[in-house]
Each structure stands twice: as structure tokens, then as C-alpha cells.
Design a protein around this motif. Structure first.
Motif, PDB file in Angstrom:
ATOM      1  N   LEU A   1       9.836  12.217   5.666  1.00 19.19           N
ATOM      2  CA  LEU A   1       9.672  10.885   6.234  1.00 19.19           C
ATOM      3  C   LEU A   1      10.919  10.366   6.919  1.00 19.19           C
ATOM      4  O   LEU A   1      10.825   9.569   7.856  1.00 19.19           O
ATOM      5  CB  LEU A   1       9.247   9.888   5.147  1.00 19.19           C
ATOM      6  CG  LEU A   1       7.939  10.165   4.410  1.00 19.19           C
ATOM      7  CD1 LEU A   1       7.635   9.035   3.453  1.00 19.19           C
ATOM      8  CD2 LEU A   1       6.784  10.349   5.381  1.00 19.19           C
ATOM      9  N   PHE A   2      12.096  10.797   6.501  1.00 16.60           N
ATOM     10  CA  PHE A   2      13.339  10.226   7.003  1.00 16.60           C
ATOM     11  C   PHE A   2      14.224  11.324   7.592  1.00 16.60           C
ATOM     12  O   PHE A   2      14.112  12.493   7.212  1.00 16.60           O
ATOM     13  CB  PHE A   2      14.089   9.502   5.867  1.00 16.60           C
ATOM     14  CG  PHE A   2      13.289   8.413   5.211  1.00 16.60           C
ATOM     15  CD1 PHE A   2      13.188   7.170   5.801  1.00 16.60           C
ATOM     16  CD2 PHE A   2      12.621   8.644   4.018  1.00 16.60           C
ATOM     17  CE1 PHE A   2      12.444   6.161   5.207  1.00 16.60           C
ATOM     18  CE2 PHE A   2      11.872   7.648   3.415  1.00 16.60           C
ATOM     19  CZ  PHE A   2      11.787   6.400   4.019  1.00 16.60           C
ATOM     20  N   PRO A   3      15.116  10.960   8.528  1.00 14.40           N
ATOM     21  CA  PRO A   3      16.006  11.966   9.142  1.00 14.40           C
ATOM     22  C   PRO A   3      17.052  12.462   8.156  1.00 14.40           C
ATOM     23  O   PRO A   3      17.728  11.665   7.495  1.00 14.40           O
ATOM     24  CB  PRO A   3      16.643  11.202  10.307  1.00 14.40           C
ATOM     25  CG  PRO A   3      16.536   9.764   9.933  1.00 14.40           C
ATOM     26  CD  PRO A   3      15.274   9.625   9.132  1.00 14.40           C
TER      27      PRO A   3
ATOM     28  N   GLN B   1       6.443   4.708   9.535  1.00 18.10           N
ATOM     29  CA  GLN B   1       6.803   4.357  10.906  1.00 18.10           C
ATOM     30  C   GLN B   1       6.551   2.873  11.187  1.00 18.10           C
ATOM     31  O   GLN B   1       7.284   2.257  11.979  1.00 18.10           O
ATOM     32  CB  GLN B   1       5.998   5.215  11.891  1.00 18.10           C
ATOM     33  CG  GLN B   1       6.296   6.702  11.800  1.00 18.10           C
ATOM     34  CD  GLN B   1       7.750   7.016  12.068  1.00 18.10           C
ATOM     35  OE1 GLN B   1       8.339   6.505  13.006  1.00 18.10           O
ATOM     36  NE2 GLN B   1       8.341   7.844  11.231  1.00 18.10           N
ATOM     37  N   LEU B   2       5.548   2.301  10.537  1.00 16.35           N
ATOM     38  CA  LEU B   2       5.268   0.875  10.736  1.00 16.35           C
ATOM     39  C   LEU B   2       6.253  -0.004   9.978  1.00 16.35           C
ATOM     40  O   LEU B   2       6.716  -1.015  10.498  1.00 16.35           O
ATOM     41  CB  LEU B   2       3.831   0.560  10.304  1.00 16.35           C
ATOM     42  CG  LEU B   2       2.705   1.102  11.183  1.00 16.35           C
ATOM     43  CD1 LEU B   2       1.353   0.797  10.552  1.00 16.35           C
ATOM     44  CD2 LEU B   2       2.772   0.501  12.579  1.00 16.35           C
ATOM     45  N   PHE B   3       6.573   0.367   8.745  1.00 16.98           N
ATOM     46  CA  PHE B   3       7.427  -0.465   7.882  1.00 16.98           C
ATOM     47  C   PHE B   3       8.539   0.405   7.306  1.00 16.98           C
ATOM     48  O   PHE B   3       8.470   0.848   6.146  1.00 16.98           O
ATOM     49  CB  PHE B   3       6.609  -1.113   6.760  1.00 16.98           C
ATOM     50  CG  PHE B   3       5.281  -1.655   7.220  1.00 16.98           C
ATOM     51  CD1 PHE B   3       5.222  -2.799   7.982  1.00 16.98           C
ATOM     52  CD2 PHE B   3       4.095  -1.007   6.909  1.00 16.98           C
ATOM     53  CE1 PHE B   3       4.004  -3.298   8.409  1.00 16.98           C
ATOM     54  CE2 PHE B   3       2.880  -1.503   7.324  1.00 16.98           C
ATOM     55  CZ  PHE B   3       2.844  -2.659   8.089  1.00 16.98           C
TER      56      PHE B   3
ATOM     57  N   LEU C   1       0.823  -1.204   0.000  1.00 11.73           N
ATOM     58  CA  LEU C   1       0.000   0.000   0.000  1.00 11.73           C
ATOM     59  C   LEU C   1       0.859   1.257   0.000  1.00 11.73           C
ATOM     60  O   LEU C   1       0.504   2.264  -0.634  1.00 11.73           O
ATOM     61  CB  LEU C   1      -0.927  -0.005   1.228  1.00 11.73           C
ATOM     62  CG  LEU C   1      -1.840   1.216   1.398  1.00 11.73           C
ATOM     63  CD1 LEU C   1      -2.819   1.329   0.246  1.00 11.73           C
ATOM     64  CD2 LEU C   1      -2.593   1.136   2.732  1.00 11.73           C
ATOM     65  N   PHE C   2       2.013   1.227   0.679  1.00 13.83           N
ATOM     66  CA  PHE C   2       2.898   2.400   0.677  1.00 13.83           C
ATOM     67  C   PHE C   2       3.381   2.703  -0.743  1.00 13.83           C
ATOM     68  O   PHE C   2       3.391   3.861  -1.189  1.00 13.83           O
ATOM     69  CB  PHE C   2       4.083   2.144   1.612  1.00 13.83           C
ATOM     70  CG  PHE C   2       5.011   3.315   1.732  1.00 13.83           C
ATOM     71  CD1 PHE C   2       4.779   4.315   2.656  1.00 13.83           C
ATOM     72  CD2 PHE C   2       6.128   3.420   0.911  1.00 13.83           C
ATOM     73  CE1 PHE C   2       5.628   5.396   2.767  1.00 13.83           C
ATOM     74  CE2 PHE C   2       6.993   4.496   1.017  1.00 13.83           C
ATOM     75  CZ  PHE C   2       6.739   5.490   1.948  1.00 13.83           C
TER      76      PHE C   2
ATOM     77  N   VAL D   1       0.540  12.524   5.587  1.00 10.91           N
ATOM     78  CA  VAL D   1       0.345  11.997   6.942  1.00 10.91           C
ATOM     79  C   VAL D   1       0.189  10.473   6.917  1.00 10.91           C
ATOM     80  O   VAL D   1       0.767   9.751   7.740  1.00 10.91           O
ATOM     81  CB  VAL D   1      -0.871  12.672   7.604  1.00 10.91           C
ATOM     82  CG1 VAL D   1      -1.088  12.125   8.999  1.00 10.91           C
ATOM     83  CG2 VAL D   1      -0.692  14.178   7.637  1.00 10.91           C
ATOM     84  N   GLN D   2      -0.587   9.965   5.960  1.00  9.74           N
ATOM     85  CA  GLN D   2      -0.756   8.515   5.858  1.00  9.74           C
ATOM     86  C   GLN D   2       0.551   7.833   5.462  1.00  9.74           C
ATOM     87  O   GLN D   2       0.869   6.746   5.953  1.00  9.74           O
ATOM     88  CB  GLN D   2      -1.853   8.191   4.833  1.00  9.74           C
ATOM     89  CG  GLN D   2      -3.186   8.871   5.112  1.00  9.74           C
ATOM     90  CD  GLN D   2      -3.795   8.447   6.421  1.00  9.74           C
ATOM     91  OE1 GLN D   2      -3.535   7.345   6.886  1.00  9.74           O
ATOM     92  NE2 GLN D   2      -4.585   9.322   7.032  1.00  9.74           N
ATOM     93  N   LEU D   3       1.309   8.490   4.564  1.00 13.98           N
ATOM     94  CA  LEU D   3       2.608   7.929   4.203  1.00 13.98           C
ATOM     95  C   LEU D   3       3.548   7.875   5.411  1.00 13.98           C
ATOM     96  O   LEU D   3       4.308   6.915   5.589  1.00 13.98           O
ATOM     97  CB  LEU D   3       3.240   8.767   3.089  1.00 13.98           C
ATOM     98  CG  LEU D   3       2.576   8.660   1.708  1.00 13.98           C
ATOM     99  CD1 LEU D   3       3.187   9.670   0.762  1.00 13.98           C
ATOM    100  CD2 LEU D   3       2.730   7.254   1.141  1.00 13.98           C
TER     101      LEU D   3
END
Length: 854
Positions: free
Chosen positions: A552-554, A504-506, A470-471, A497-499
Motif C-alpha cells: 500500500l505504501f512506497p 488512495q482515497l484516504f 471501513l478501512f 485491492v479494496q484496501l
């Protein structure tokens, strides 16, 4: 004779004279005890020690020392007497002297009152029973309101005692005689015991009744006394009343203590649920809501109510009837005529939006069918309120009345208006696109959220792989939204936000998906470079992917599997893509903004960023033969697009107002007039100057800052400072130059190190170490120190062994002397015993002889 004595007195030894003065005289050693240590050779300059020794004196001193130490330990070897200080709190520094005295007094009293013998009961002690003294119990002063069952606590009646323990000798004979006198049949032992138990219960009830009567009489007496007491009350003088009324003010501390006592205490809350439990509850809630929605959609509730009418009794007054909807029409007039058409239109519009109204009533909590769920339709709420107004059905459309609509049309209309509560995870991008296409922003977000909740990884084994796919589908959907004309940036903003939640989950699957996107973008750029020799800026979708990667990433890590390829991709865009139009300028400035966002925390220096901003400032200034700085690819000093952002029209510059660049310009600019084009150029220049100022603030701490910003300072001072730009642009230019001037240089120029001067030759003597005879030659100071320590260790070891041997000899002599003393004592006692026996034997023989003589 007298002269001789005086002469002898004058010839006193010096030791005797010293003793007369009070100083102890040193005795002359015995010449036979003096040992002289002779040397074979006399060496000049060598200081000798222990030339003369006194072995006898040394031996006596050693024996005396061993007698005081070793012999004392030997005699006390089997003794273990230790003095213990048992005083309470003597070595406890935390106790005050008052506490120590109190505790000691308590221990002394306790020790004083201890029993001398556990079998002695004649001591002055107070015996109690259930906390009450036995002396008070013997006085028979029973309280009226006690809860005891019997007045004499712990005692048994005489009859019960005689029946159970006395064998029934007296009492049973008495009852038997009474029964025989009465002429009745003799009762057995069991009947007699039952009769006694019944009599005891009856007495107990009588005593309880007497106690209750006494309590009632006491309460009545108290009440009568209170009534009489009001009549007997006398008036007190005013002075006494004032004294009584004047109460002392309460202490603030006491007031605070009372307030804290009445303060609300924390109530225990339910335990926090785990993520799996929350996901399971959310899935059950959505499944229940979906079942109710389908039941409402197909009208199953109405059919059941029509098929199975509820039973109504004859005396039912329908008190609980509630009118859900008022079908009455209000009569109104317009221009002298009744306004009926508007009512018909309003009714039709209500019927068309009936399902939407149901969905709107659910979040507010007015729908009675959904009241059992914990939060109802709370997931339908969204911040976007005014944005969805344009998607509501038009008021001009008048659908057919509900009565005339077919059942299939009604189901289709409800299905379009009401969103399902449960969704299966899409297996392909086309399925996700079919679910999201044609829906509003709020509905799209709701669909994605419900897909995640219905397919949580904790609910089933294969849900993790579904959400990972889904991502990737959402990323592809974001790219399609960005490729539209115009791009739907509002939906992309909400889908981030959903992404983020899925990332964070995967995190691993999200990293792979983002790297795949950047790899495709780089491959396309390389193919374009191979075929055309130059590469163009990518579409808006790639730029949005770069923006999403930074969210999404640092971005502050030294190396990251996603951010590092993104940085490389952005640097390739700024160095290999030439600026040919305003659209390319907007894309390049957007990449520069992303660069500054990425390095805002790490403050990493990006030379591609400085070079691109220098090129943008160059194409905004007129061409000059002498630049004062060097341009790098993809910019050229002279050429077709060397004056792309140059604005020569004064009127357009005067009417320009500073605004932010819209991002949809990156997807393509529509046909613009000359004035709008000049305004767009000035807006790009303003953004570039703002980025230059941010770079100067960001890189001000670098040692090479002045060298880095020297080209920027040159183009600002020589080419843009004297142009006829608007006031806002001039202020931006001056503030950027001021920031560059305010930064202090942090590096020092390289200077050759000064060589030390060669010292002059001095005629000083050279010292040569003289080697001593008998020592090993060629040894260093460390080796000599090591040999010295080894020699000292051997000497000390030998001395210790010698002392131990002497100690053992001393102990052996002491043991031998003890053994000899014991033997001598034993022999003395044996001799004394033999003497006494011999004396007795002699006396006995003598007595025997006398008897024989007689």
C-alpha cells in the motif's frame, strides 16, 4: 649677381629640400606660442613629458573639432529628417527574390490604378452589381435558369413607380378616366395600389410558369438529343481505341492522397465525467437495481399483473407472445423404464437455484428487466470461476416444488441467493463481519465494492468518515481471516485491492490504522520480553499486515510514517525472537522475503537480514568446534536447536523435490511424519539459499561487500558444500558462491599518507622592498591599486568637467555671433528702409516746391 643667386640656391632650408622630394615639411612653431614647463628640481632618471607645449595649436585644433561635431549638432537640433527605406521585402530574409519581385509588381500596379480623385468616375473601371458586370446586364442576356424573381433585376415597373414616386399624376388619371368611361365608381389611392401589387404578383407567377416550361422543354430536348446521339455514334479505328484505352498509371502520391481523403475521420466523443459524477451515477444505478430486486423478491410485479390485467382486443392474434420457458418434459427410457425421477430432480434443482440463475443471467445481458441499466450486473463478474464451484448447492437436495412452498420460505430463499445492491456503511466491525460472513469470495468483494460506491465521499458530508472507519474494519477482518485454521489467504488476496483503493482515497487514515496495528504488535513483544525474557514470533496476521504495508505504501523513501515502523518491527522480529521450531523458521524466512521486497529499490543494507540467514545456514549444518564466523542473538553455536534443519537421512534427501514453502505453515504445522519433516527442512534450506543469492546480487555494489558476505561464504564452503544434499541444493550453494566470487572489490586498504621530504636550506638573498619617499607606507598591493584607480577617476572627472565648460563657452560664442549677425542684418535693413523713406520724402518735398512755384 648670378653667383649670388646660385649661392642663395645652395643655401635652401632643409624643409624646402624635403618639400622638393615630396615630403611635407614641418612648419617652425612661433616662438611666442611655445610654452615651456619648467621644473623646480632636476631629478636624474625621471622621464618628463610635456616639457614644451603649444597652447595655440591645441586651441585651434579643439575649435576645429568642435566646429565639425558640436556646431553641426547645434545647427541640426530642430531638424528631424530621416531616410526610410520603403522597398518591400528589402530586409526580409524569409522571402525569395521571386516573391519580392511579385509583391513589388502587385504594389506598383495597385498604385498605378489608384483613383486620382474620389469624385472622378470617368476612369476606365468595370462596374459590377452582385458580382456581375453592368455592361453584361445592359445587354439583356438573362440566363434561363437564373433564380431572380424578375427578368430586369433592380428595376421597377412604370405603374409601380408612378404610383409610389410620381404621385400618380399620369397613371392614376388614366385609370380614373377609364373608370369614368366604364361608369364605375372612382377608386381610392389605396385600392389602386393594391390592384397594382396584385397585377405585379400575377405577372411574376406568369414569368415563373414560363421559366418552368422552358426548363421542362430544355430537359426534354436534352434527353431526346442523348437518344439520337447514340444512333449517330461512329466506330473509331482500333488504333485510336487502343490509345484511348491506354491510360497513364496514377502517381503513387495521388493514390495516397485519395486514400487519405476517404480515410475514416475521428469522431467527437463525450466529455470525460468527473469522479463525483461517476459516483453519483453508480449510486443511482445501484439504487435502481436494489428497488427492482426488492420488487421481484416480494412479487409485486406478479401481483400487479394479476390485479390489473392488460386489455386485449378481440382481433388480437398474440403475435408478440414469447414463450420464456418450455415446461414440456422429454420422454426418456433407462433400463426399459421411463426416466421421470431425473426430470423431477432437475426441476427441483432449477427451482432451488432460480434466484442464482437470475443472478447469472444478469451479467450475460439476457435478463430483459435489467436491460435499461448501462452495464447490468457487470459488477458480479469475477476472475474466480472454478473456485466457486464447491459452494453451489448439492444436487442431491430436492426442495419442495415452488407451488407448495410458502410465501415466507420463498422470500428467505431469494434473499439468501440474491445480493442487495445498496449497503449502508458499517458502524462497527461486527456489522461488517455479519455482512461478509457466510458469503463466497466474489460476494464478499462485491459487498465491499458496493459499500464504497453507495457511500462515496462526494455523495454526502459524512461518507468520508464512514469509509475511513471501513478501512480499519477491513484490516481487522483480514486479521481474523489470517487467524483462522486454516487461514483464508484467498479472500485476503482479493481484499488487498479494496484496501489499496481506500488507501488512495484516504492516505492519512490508512497510515494511522497501519501504525496502530504495528504499535500493538510491538507492545505485545515488549510485554513478552519483560515477563518471559524472550519473545516469540507473532501470528500470521501480523506478518500479513507487514506484507500489506509494503503493497500500500512506497518502500523506497528514506523515511515514511508507515514503512519505517514496519522496517523497525521486522528487524526486532529477526533479532529478538529465537528460532525454536520449523514454524519459527518459516516465519523468519517470510520476514526475510519481506525485507528484500522493501529494499529492492533503495538497496538499503539490512544487517539483521544477513545475520538471520547466517543463523539458518548454521542450524542446517552439523555442530563443529571451529566455526570461522561469529553468531549473534537469537542463534547460538551449541544448544538444543543448533541442528534444527539438519537432515541425516539419505533416503529422505533423495526423495525430496524442490517446492515453495506454503504460507499456511506459519499458522501451525499439522502432525507430520519423519519424511515430511525432513522434506520441510530441506525446503526451508532451499529458500534460505535462494535468499542468500538475492542478497549477494543486491549488495554487490557495496564497498564492504566482501567483508559482509565472508561469514556466509565460510559456512557455505566449510559446512554445507560437502554435505550429502540433493542436487538442487548443491547447485544453489554453488551459484551463491559464484556470485560472491564474481563481485569485484570496491574498496582500497587504508595507507598512511607519505610525508613530503624537508627541503635543504639554500643560501639565497632575501629581497627587501625599498619604500619610496612621499608614499603612504604599509599599504598592500590591493590598496595601492585602489588609490591609483581613485586618482585616475579624479583626473578624468576634472578633464570631463573642463571639456564640458569649454563646450558651453564655444556654444555661447556661436550663439552670440548669431545674435550679432541678426542684429547687424536688422540694422542694415532698418537703415536701408530709412534711406528709402528719406529719399521719398525728399522727392515729395521737391515736387511740392515745384507746385508752389507754379
Amino acid at each position: 649677381m648670378g653667383k649670388a643667386k646660385s649661392a642663395g640656391a645652395r643655401r635652401k632650408p632643409p624643409g624646402a629640400q624635403a618639400g622638393a622630394r615630396g615630403v611635407k615639411a614641418k612648419p617652425n612653431p612661433n616662438p611666442f606660442e611655445v610654452k615651456v614647463n619648467r621644473q623646480k628640481f632636476q631629478i636624474l632618471g625621471r622621464k618628463t613629458r610635456h616639457d614644451v607645449g603649444l597652447p595655440g595649436v591645441s586651441r585651434a585644433r579643439a575649435i576645429k573639432k568642435r566646429t565639425q561635431t558640436l556646431l553641426k549638432e547645434y545647427k541640426e537640433r530642430d531638424k528631424s529628417n530621416v531616410f526610410r527605406d520603403k522597398r518591400f521585402g528589402e530586409y526580409n530574409s524569409s522571402l525569395t527574390p521571386e516573391e519580392k519581385m511579385t509583391k513589388r509588381f502587385a504594389l506598383e500596379q495597385q498604385r498605378h490604378h489608384e483613383k486620382k480623385s474620389i469624385y472622378n468616375l470617368n476612369e476606365d473601371e468595370e462596374l459590377t452589381h452582385y458580382g456581375q458586370s453592368l455592361a453584361d446586364i445592359e445587354k439583356l442576356n438573362d440566363v434561363v435558369d437564373s433564380d431572380s424573381d424578375t427578368e430586369e433585376r433592380g428595376t421597377l415597373s412604370a405603374e409601380l413607380t408612378a404610383a409610389h414616386f410620381g404621385g400618380g399624376g399620369g397613371l392614376l388619371n388614366k385609370t380614373a378616366s377609364q373608370q369614368s368611361e366604364e361608369g364605375d365608381k372612382a377608386k381610392s389611392r389605396k385600392e389602386l395600389i393594391e390592384e397594382l401589387i396584385a397585377r405585379s404578383k400575377q405577372e411574376k407567377r406568369e414569368r415563373q410558369a414560363q421559366r418552368e416550361n422552358a426548363l421542362e422543354l430544355t430537359e426534354k430536348l436534352d434527353q431526346d438529343w442523348k437518344e439520337i446521339q447514340t444512333l449517330l455514334s461512329h466506330k473509331t479505328p482500333k488504333s485510336e481505341n487502343k490509345e484511348k484505352k491506354e491510360k497513364p498509371k496514377p502517381d503513387p502520391y495521388d493514390v495516397m492522397v485519395r486514400e487519405l481523403g476517404f480515410e475514416m475521420k475521428a469522431q467527437p466523443s463525450n466529455r470525460m465525467k468527473t469522479e463525483e459524477e461517476l459516483a453519483r451515477e453508480e449510486q443511482e444505478r445501484l439504487t435502481k437495481l436494489e428497488a427492482e430486486r426488492l420488487r421481484r423478491m416480494f412479487g409485486k410485479d406478479e401481483d400487479e399483473t394479476m390485479k390489473k390485467p392488460k386489455h386485449v382486443s378481440a382481433d388480437d392474434l398474440s403475435d408478440g407472445f414469447i414463450l420464456d420457458k418450455d415446461d414440456r418434459r422429454l420422454l426418456s427410457y433407462k433400463d426399459g423404464k421411463m426416466n421421470i425421477e431425473e426430470d423431477v430432480q432437475e426441476e427441483g434443482s432449477r427451482e432451488a437455484g432460480g434466484s442464482e440463475s437470475e443472478g447469472e443471467e444478469d451479467p450475460s445481458g439476457e435478463d430483459t428487466e435489467q436491460s435499461d441499466s448501462p452495464d447490468g450486473h457487470s459488477d458480479l463478474d469475477s476472475n474466480a470461476e472454478s473456485e466457486e464451484d464447491g459452494e453451489s448447492p448439492e444436487k442431491g437436495q430436492l426442495p419442495a416444488p415452488r407451488e407448495r412452498c410458502s410465501h415466507g420460505d420463498q422470500k428467505a430463499r431469494v434473499d439468501r441467493a440474491e445480493l442487495p445492491y445498496t449497503f449502508a456503511a458499517p458502524e462497527s466491525y461486527e456489522e461488517l463481519k455479519s455482512l461478509l460472513s457466510g458469503r463466497s469470495v466474489k460476494e464478499q468483494l462485491l459487498v465491499v465494492e458496493r459499500i464504497q460506491k453507495c457511500n462515496h465521499p462526494s455523495l454526502a458530508a459524512g461518507n468520508k468518515a464512514k469509509l475511513e472507519r471501513l478501512f480499519g474494519f477491513l484490516l481487522e477482518y483480514v486479521g481474523d481471516l489470517a487467524a483462522r485454521d486454516p487461514p483464508d489467504l484467498r479472500v485476503i488476496d482479493k481484499l488487498v485491492v479494496q484496501l489499496y483503493n481506500l488507501c488512495q482515497l484516504f492516505p492519512e487514515a490508512a497510515s494511522d490504522a497501519m501504525r496502530f496495528v504495528f504499535r500493538d504488535a510491538m507492545h505485545e513483544m515488549e510485554e513478552m520480553l519483560e515477563t518471559k525474557g524472550r519473545a516469540a514470533f507473532p501470528g500470521l496476521d501480523v506478518l500479513i499486515y507487514l506484507k500489506i504495508a509494503g503493497l500500500l505504501f512506497p518502500t523506497s523513501d528514506f523515511w515514511h510514517p508507515v514503512v519505517t515502523p514496519a522496517l523497525v518491527c521486522m528487524s526486532q522480529l529477526l533479532t529478538k525472537c529465537p528460532v525454536l521450531s520449523l514454524q519459527d523458521v518459516v516465519k523468519g524466512l517470510f520476514v526475510c522475503c519481506l525485507f528484500l521486497e522493501y529494499v529492492s529499490l533503495s538497496q538499503r543494507f539490512v544487517p539483521e537480514l544477513i545475520n538471520f540467514l547466517l543463523g539458518i545456514l548454521h542450524i542446517a549444518a552439523p555442530n563443529k568446534p571451529a566455526l570461522g564466523y561469529t553468531l549473534v542473538h537469537p542463534f547460538r553455536a551449541l544448544g538444543k536447536n543448533s541442528e534444527l534443519l539438519l537432515v541425516s537421512n539419505r533416503e529422505d534427501a533423495a526423495t525430496w523435490q524442490r517446492k515453495s514453502l506454503p504460507l499456511h505453515w506459519a499458522s501451525g504445522l499439522k502432525t507430520l511424519t519423519t519424511t515430511e519433516t525432513n522434506h520441510a527442512r530441506l525446503s526451508c534450506l532451499a529458500v534460505c539459499l535462494a535468499l542468500v543469492k538475492r542478497c549477494m546480487l543486491l549488495y554487490g555494489a557495496l564497498p564492504a561487500f566482501q567483508d559482509i558476505v565472508q561469514p556466509l561464504r565460510a559456512v557455505l564452503t566449510e559446512h554445507l558444500a560437502h554435505r550429502g544434499h540433493p542436487q538442487d541444493l548443491q547447485e544453489l550453494c554453488q551459484s551463491a558462491l559464484a556470485e560472491a566470487e564474481n563481485q569485484k572489490p570496491h574498496c582500497r586498504p587504508l595507507v598512511c599518507e607519505k610525508s613530503r621530504p624537508v627541503p635543504l636550506k639554500l643560501f639565497t638573498p632575501r629581497l627587501v622592498k625599498v619604500l619610496e619617499f612621499g608614499r603612504k607606507q604599509g599599504s598592500t598591493r590591493e590598496e595601492q591599486e585602489r588609490r591609483r584607480l581613485i586618482h585616475k577617476h579624479r583626473r578624468e572627472f576634472k578633464g570631463a568637467v573642463r571639456e564640458i565648460r569649454k563646450d558651453n563657452q564655444f556654444l555661447a560664442r556661436m550663439q552670440l555671433s548669431e545674435t550679432m549677425e541678426r542684429d547687424a542684418e536688422r540694422k542694415r535693413k532698418v537703415k536701408q528702409l530709412l534711406n528709402s523713406l528719406a529719399t521719398q520724402e525728399g522727392e515729395w518735398k521737391a515736387l511740392k516746391k515745384k507746385k508752389f512755384k507754379k
